[in-house]
Motif scaffolding. Structure first.
Motif, PDB file in Angstrom:
ATOM      1  N   VAL A   1       0.837  -1.202   0.000  1.00  0.00           N
ATOM      2  CA  VAL A   1       0.000   0.000   0.000  1.00  0.00           C
ATOM      3  C   VAL A   1       0.873   1.254   0.000  1.00  0.00           C
ATOM      4  O   VAL A   1       1.800   1.369   0.793  1.00  0.00           O
ATOM      5  N   SER A   2       0.589   2.183  -0.909  1.00  0.00           N
ATOM      6  CA  SER A   2       1.303   3.464  -0.895  1.00  0.00           C
ATOM      7  C   SER A   2       0.325   4.576  -1.159  1.00  0.00           C
ATOM      8  O   SER A   2      -0.788   4.345  -1.618  1.00  0.00           O
ATOM      9  N   MET A   3       0.743   5.784  -0.812  1.00  0.00           N
ATOM     10  CA  MET A   3      -0.116   6.936  -1.043  1.00  0.00           C
ATOM     11  C   MET A   3       0.729   8.100  -1.540  1.00  0.00           C
ATOM     12  O   MET A   3       1.645   8.553  -0.859  1.00  0.00           O
ATOM     13  N   ILE A   4       0.406   8.511  -2.751  1.00  0.00           N
ATOM     14  CA  ILE A   4       1.055   9.695  -3.304  1.00  0.00           C
ATOM     15  C   ILE A   4      -0.041  10.713  -3.569  1.00  0.00           C
ATOM     16  O   ILE A   4      -0.989  10.436  -4.293  1.00  0.00           O
ATOM     17  N   TYR A   5       0.056  11.893  -2.949  1.00  0.00           N
ATOM     18  CA  TYR A   5      -0.987  12.912  -3.125  1.00  0.00           C
ATOM     19  C   TYR A   5      -0.856  13.559  -4.492  1.00  0.00           C
ATOM     20  O   TYR A   5       0.216  13.532  -5.100  1.00  0.00           O
ATOM     21  N   PRO A   6      -1.959  14.149  -4.981  1.00  0.00           N
ATOM     22  CA  PRO A   6      -1.927  14.746  -6.326  1.00  0.00           C
ATOM     23  C   PRO A   6      -0.805  15.765  -6.492  1.00  0.00           C
ATOM     24  O   PRO A   6      -0.297  15.968  -7.599  1.00  0.00           O
TER      25      PRO A   6
END
Lengths: 280, 367, 408
Positions: free
Chosen positions: B11-16
């Motif tokens: 799981v990863s999260m890259i913001y716009p």
């Protein structure tokens, strides 16, 4: 460091002596304030005096005896009554449009943080910054040219709504900014549908503001002259009728209406201020 | 109520805006455990929580709860309940309505809602407060209402986003015990987010230490304190004296590091080779003073000058200096004679109490 | 957008977007575009049409002057008054006259848009006056007939065929020198109103923000809210009552023995630019006070005390601490006051009573409803709008504030 900490004692000694000066200027300020209020209220008092003066043209100085005649004549004046009726119809229409529009704008804007949000914001508040007559003119032209709708009550509703909805939106935004955004998330997280959260959490939170915004929308629409003047066409509202009679200055009846307006204003202003004070 | 396990894979999260909040992460949280994610603010722990609860969609990877994939399922359809940092109690509803909100949304009849709410308020020791508004309650009581409200929807996983941060210290310590007790009673999986190591160590079965969007270490509280695996985990949890230098010898799982304060030997955790840059870490309470009773027979020794001495009752904190390096030593108060300031003394610690690590980011400020 | 859908669901989000779209398109953007489009579309009233329009204008002007004289004669007593110094080149504004006759003092004039307070020279004897009045009535009747004929002709010729439309700047460039001057004067007056209201209301806003007790603050706020919330027309009309020939000011001068009102002396203060100006200062004052009060109120009062402690002069305290802090409020107040004064039609209509030189807003009205040139009216409105936008931009640059600071 030690030397410096000793200093304030010395300095504060000089301040106390200095403070006698500003007190004198405080009195000056109070005097100015008094003068300002005389300036603000005296003209309105003349309007009130003339309303009770038996003289046939509005006059505060040529006293010809006390009368309530001008008030009595108001209900007989069909144009005034008709205008009042028009004003009420328009104001109701404006409320019905402005509240949903203002709410929608506020919801979109509080959730859009990007540059698109800034552009949308600028567009939606622009009617507030545009002269009223320009709004009247554009509304009149647009509805006639595109929909064949002649200027009248309906175009006036549209013209008023275009800027009153902006005021409502700003009020809703201020309220929404004070809302904890996690309230709505909490509702969703507990398994509620967005519609349920909106009905049960968001709307109750906004209810007081919806009521005040409706009141404001009503007053703004009811009192408007400059925009209405263009958008109303051959019809009229209470205020445009008052305006056209003021130009002739013919009868103290307009003073009588003025007294009613001022009385309502005083009641609303005082209760509102006192209520705001109680809340604080 | 029964807890379920939570599984994050890649799981990863890259913001716009391009900011990477969470690096690709694998994490398994067991059913019914009290799991904490500990890290400084901005480390990505709240992002992970919001991805588990469904308020954020991961940029990549998959989340499963109780074996069921969760991607694409909204927060209102997940078997999770979130307790917000602000608590997010509905201010216009009574305590009872707050607790029963989730049931109302599910169309449960009014009498049944009331019964369930009263039962839960009993569980959190708030019986008799049903008809108050949240604003009329104290901080600790509001806290418990939030717990009851979340438990009302019978979640398999309860997510807590620093819910104690608004309370004062006393209350916070009390609520820790209470949360732990509720978790034991309900057997719900608790995932607890915090930047406060005390909270994490006191309540959790296991703790994940997070830094810069990456999980450094997952371990029990004891293991985390005694055997940290990264410079960040070592310095974020508890205190460390850190000496930097170069490895000059490496054998039998130990490494000797040449530091400006002399050679030091410690456990070669990262299997460094001769010539590698290294950090030697030793906790304040593992350092003793030579020539003073109770000093360990230790081969790592260095000279330092005493700058400050703070008595804390049972403990004495000594702040020493060796060259430009500050050293913190933590002694038990055994009623011995005072140490004079500016005294030069010899400090010593054992090989097995020192850890040699590869240099990496360390905790700067702990709140 | 994603958060929006998640929070409110697809249905509600679509509703919000739909409503805002309706608002933007039908009430803000497209109407403006239509106005701009018309402003840049020139109706070529070639040949006959143009001549006709001119002839009609001229006839109206002539009729207006005759009516002036007539009404003066009819009211003439021993009074000495001035003729309106410069009668409008246009027919008086054609706002709907009242259906109910309310004024016994007014003879049935063909155009009741005028208050006949100006009287004719009193040199004439009564017989002369009657004769002259007869003569005038005849002339007016002839003119009426003429106008009717011309207008009938115009109606037939100004059909779609008679007019050619083309995109051009001519609606702007054909603005006469007089109109251009009125435009400039209107903006100049609006600017002066803005500055005056600022100077007068700054101490008031400051005093309100610094009120020591809650009681005093409440009193001040109620005192400000009442005139603020009173109808704009009422505030304007209250000054008409003061400035009128038989108004409060002349009565005051009379009682001081400076003039003799009974003898018909008395200044005609209304229907001048100065009158419109001072009325606007009064009417829009509070739009300056409230935004300033709101910002000064957020100033930490300890700052002022600290400055005083450090020996700052009153002037320094205001220029260095209070005014910089109040900038957003000053910007908002200035923008609103300027916009209201530049765009008002209420003040010149009511104070001016159609007699004084025009205000730009009135020109716009006449372009639309009397010259029946909507495109030129659009061009004039656009010019006004552009001036206001320019003013806003200048303000934003001077006070370094953003749109979000302005509209709050």
């Amino acid at each position: 460091m030690t030397a410096a900490t000793d200093m304030p004692g010395v300095v504060s000694g000089t301040i106390r002596r200095r403070k006698t000066g500003p007190d004198w200027s405080g009195a000056l300020l109070n005097g100015y304030l008094l003068l300002f209020f005389v300036y603000m209220f005296l003209p309105l008092i003349f309007v009130v005096i003339a309303a009770f003066n038996a003289a046939p043209t509005p006059s505060a100085t040529d006293w010809q005896g006390f009368t309530l005649r001008w008030f009595m004549e108001l209900p007989q004046d069909t144009r005034f009554i008709q205008g009042l009726w028009h004003s009420l119809i328009i104001a109701s229409g404006v409320i019905c449009l402005s509240i949903p529009l203002g709410l929608s704008g506020a919801f979109l804007l509080t959730r859009l943080q990007s540059s698109a949000g800034t552009i949308l914001y600028t567009i939606l508040v622009s009617p507030i910054l545009v002269p009223g007559i320009v709004l009247g003119v554009t509304t009149m032209i647009f509805w006639r040219d595109y929909f064949g709708l002649q200027a009248g009550l309906l175009t006036t509703v549209f013209a008023h709504t275009s800027f009153i909805a902006s005021y409502c939106m700003l009020m809703f935004m201020a309220r929404l900014q004070r809302q904890d955004p996690s309230l709505e998330e909490a509702g969703l997280d507990l398994g509620a549908t967005p519609l349920f959260v909106f009905r049960r959490v968001t709307l109750p939170f906004l209810m007081p503001t919806i009521l005040t915004a409706s009141g404001l929308a009503f007053l703004q629409s009811f009192e408007n002259y400059n925009t209405t003047f263009f958008a109303i066409g051959s019809s009229w509202t209470l205020v445009t009728e008052i305006g056209s009679r003021m130009r002739f200055g013919l009868s103290p009846m307009i003073n009588a209406i003025g007294v009613i307006f001022i009385a309502l204003t005083v009641i609303i202003a005082v209760t509102h201020t006192l209520m705001a004070r109680k809340r604080a | 109520m029964i807890g379920k396990d939570v599984e994050l894979s890649g799981v990863s999260m890259i913001y716009p805006n391009g900011f990477t909040a969470v690096q690709p992460t694998d994490l398994t949280i067991r059913a019914g455990e009290f799991f904490s994610i500990l890290g400084p603010s901005g480390c990505g722990k709240t992002t992970i929580l919001r991805m588990i609860s469904g308020f954020l969609n991961p940029s990549s990877g998959a989340i499963a709860i109780g074996g069921e994939p969760m991607i694409g399922i909204g927060p209102n359809h997940r078997p999770t309940a979130l307790i917000f940092q602000s608590l997010a109690l509905f201010p216009l509803m009574s305590v009872c309505e707050n607790v029963a909100f989730g049931l109302e949304a599910r169309g449960v009849a009014k009498a049944e809602r009331r019964r369930k709410a009263e039962e839960l308020l009993g569980l959190v020791a708030l019986s008799g407060q049903e008809d108050k508004k949240p604003g009329e309650l104290s901080g600790g009581q509001r806290q418990r209402v939030a717990v009851a409200r979340a438990l009302a929807v019978e979640p398999a996983v309860l997510l807590l986003d620093e819910p104690l941060s608004a309370l004062d210290l006393k209350l916070r310590q009390h609520m820790r015990a209470e949360l732990k007790a509720i978790q034991r009673k309900t057997q719900v999986t608790f995932i607890y987010i915090t930047h406060d190591q005390g909270e994490a160590l006191a309540m959790s079965d296991r703790v994940a230490v997070m830094n810069e969007g990456r999980i450094d270490q997952v371990a029990t509280a004891d293991a985390l304190y005694n055997n940290p695996e990264t410079p960040f985990a070592a310095t974020f949890v508890g205190e460390q004296n850190v000496f930097s230098g170069k490895v000059v010898r490496s054998e039998n799982g130990e490494a000797q590091v040449e530091t400006p304060h002399g050679p030091m030997v410690g456990i070669n955790l990262h299997r460094l080779n001769v010539g590698d840059e290294a950090l030697v870490m030793v906790r304040p309470e593992r350092i003793g003073i030579v020539d003073r009773g109770g000093a360990p027979a230790a081969s790592n020794q260095l000279q330092a000058q005493l700058d400050r001495r703070d008595l804390e009752g049972a403990l004495i904190n000594l702040y020493l200096r060796s060259g430009s390096q500050g050293i913190h030593v933590n002694l038990h108060n055994r009623g011995e004679e005072m140490l004079a300031l500016a005294d030069t003394m010899t400090l010593a610690f054992r090989h097995q109490d020192a850890v040699v690590m590869r240099p990496g980011s360390m905790a700067r400020d702990k709140a | 957008m994603e958060t929006l859908v998640r929070t409110y669901g697809r249905g509600l989000t679509a509703l919000f977007i739909g409503l805002v779209g309706f608002w933007i398109l039908l009430m803000i953007i497209v109407p403006q575009i239509r106005m701009i489009e018309r402003a840049f579309t020139y109706e070529d009233r070639a040949g006959e049409t143009a001549t006709l329009a001119l002839a009609i204008d001229r006839a109206y002007t002539e009729k207006f002057q005759l009516e002036q004289e007539l009404s003066g004669l009819e009211r003439a007593g021993p009074a000495v008054g001035q003729m309106p110094s410069a009668p409008s080149p246009f027919a008086p504004s054609m706002t709907m006259p009242s259906a109910t006759p309310v004024a016994p003092a007014i003879p049935s004039l063909p155009t009741p848009g005028m208050v006949p307070s100006a009287s004719a020279p009193s040199a004439l004897s009564d017989e002369d006056r009657t004769a002259r009045a007869e003569e005038l009535r005849d002339q007016i009747a002839t003119l009426d007939k003429e106008i009717a004929e011309l207008e009938a002709k115009e109606d037939t010729s100004s059909g779609e065929a008679g007019m050619k439309e083309r995109i051009s700047l001519e609606n702007f460039t054909s603005m006469s020198g007089l109109h251009l001057k009125i435009f400039a004067m209107t903006l100049l007056y609006a600017l002066t109103v803005t500055i005056c209201t600022f100077l007068i209301s700054y101490p008031v806003a400051y005093a309100a923000a610094m009120a020591e007790t809650r009681g005093k603050l409440t009193l001040i706020l109620i005192g400000l809210v009442i005139p603020y919330a009173s109808n704009e027309l009422l505030r304007i009309f209250s000054w008409v009552m003061i400035l009128e020939k038989n108004g409060v000011l002349n009565s005051l001068l009379d009682s001081l023995g400076l003039i003799d009102l009974a003898a018909g002396e008395g200044f005609r203060f209304v229907a001048s630019n100065g009158a419109v100006f001072s009325v606007m200062v009064y009417a829009y004052m509070l739009f300056m006070v409230f935004p300033m009060y709101n910002t000064i109120d957020t100033l930490d009062k300890a700052q002022i005390e600290a400055a005083r402690d450090l020996g700052g002069s009153i002037w320094k305290i205001h220029t260095r601490i209070v005014i910089p802090h109040a900038k957003p409020g000053i910007a908002v107040g200035s923008i609103i006051t300027f916009m209201l004064s530049a765009g008002t039609i209420a003040a010149p209509e009511i104070v001016g009573r159609g007699l004084h030189p025009d205000w730009f807003s009135q020109l716009i009205y006449r372009r639309f409803f009397e010259a029946d040139s909507w495109n030129q009216g659009s061009a004039y409105s656009l010019a006004l709008l552009a001036a206001c936008i320019l003013f806003i931009l200048i303000n934003m640059a001077i006070f370094k504030v953003s749109v979000r600071d302005i509209a709050k």
